[in-house]
Design an enzyme around this catalytic site. Structure first.
Site: not given
Length: 276
Positions: A45, A50, A75, A108
């Site tokens: 994930d 990120y 996401k 998200h």
């Protein structure tokens, strides 16, 4: 280690325990994901936010594991919400991941003040209809946000990834998911930064079972029926977090853990968080 899979509402199977990479620097992500894949994880994930999709993609490319044995989630971030921006976000994520097909794409956050999540969802529906994504879902959505999607769009989300741990078990939201055929996925499952891992209730259960506090909490998630994505960059903990399928909690254990609920979040409030 074989991880059980759960069926989403479109029949696609998702491994119940996966590997999260939130806050893992891209320079460390490749090695961490390689360790996870070697340990037996098959569900990874990540997210545009990120900034480590490239590291995830590099680990997958070099793993030698057949693509159809892996499950990859990313996401769409708040700044890329809206129909056209969400499509562009997906394309950029796929380039960084080096993939042709994505297993799961999530919005998200609802970011309600932006008022773009319905148009964003329509973009995800298009990608799903085109067969570029095997399943679509959301993250951090509350019942009112989900209900708006039900009312204004065509596809029911396959999953809602939410903050969920013993301090915040999200019982009402999980019940809403179950009513509508949506799987619950837990982020921050160990409530890192909180008191759960050092709670004497958890410690006592772990001592009796010969398991760590983290393993006890992850087992609690598994028995609730959650999909769960613990995160670590420490190889021993990566392996330990996967080793939760050879024991069970008693009803008394589960009740004691349920009793830790405070309602406290360690992340933002989905009803107000709209940062771009």
């Amino acid at each position: 280690m074989t991880v059980p899979a759960l069926a989403m509402n479109n029949g696609v199977q998702i491994p119940q325990l996966g590997f999260g990479v939130f806050l893992v620097p891209d320079t460390e992500t490749k090695a961490a994901v390689q360790t996870a894949l070697e340990a037996g994880y098959r569900h990874i994930d990540t997210a545009k936010l990120y900034q480590n999709e490239a590291g995830v993609g590099a680990a997958i490319a070099e793993s030698g594991i057949p693509r159809d044995e892996l499950f990859v989630t990313t996401k769409v971030w708040n700044s890329e919400q809206g129909f056209d921006p969400a499509i562009a976000s997906f394309e950029a994520s796929m380039d960084r991941l080096g993939l042709d097909l994505l297993d799961l794409l999530l919005i998200h956050w609802p970011a309600p003040d932006l008022n773009r999540y319905v148009d964003t969802w329509r973009a995800l529906e298009k990608l799903y209809a085109e067969g570029r994504v095997r399943a679509i879902g959301v993250s951090n959505f509350q019942p009112a946000h989900l209900q708006r999607l039900f009312d204004e769009t065509s596809v029911v989300p396959a999953i809602n990834q939410i903050e969920l741990h013993p301090l915040l078990p999200q019982s009402e939201l999980r019940a809403f998911h179950a009513e509508h055929g949506i799987l619950t996925e837990a982020w921050a499952p160990l409530a890192q930064g909180g008191s759960v891992l050092t709670d004497p209730v958890i410690a006592q259960i772990g001592e009796r079972l010969g398991k760590s506090p983290a393993q006890v909490i992850l087992r609690w998630h598994i028995e609730l029926g959650n999909v769960v994505i613990p995160k670590s960059v420490t190889p021993s903990r990566i392996r330990e977090n996967l080793d939760v399928f050879d024991f069970e909690l008693t009803a008394e254990d589960r009740s004691a853990i349920d009793g830790l609920e405070t309602g406290d979040r360690i992340g933002p409030d989905p009803d107000t968080f709209s940062r771009v």
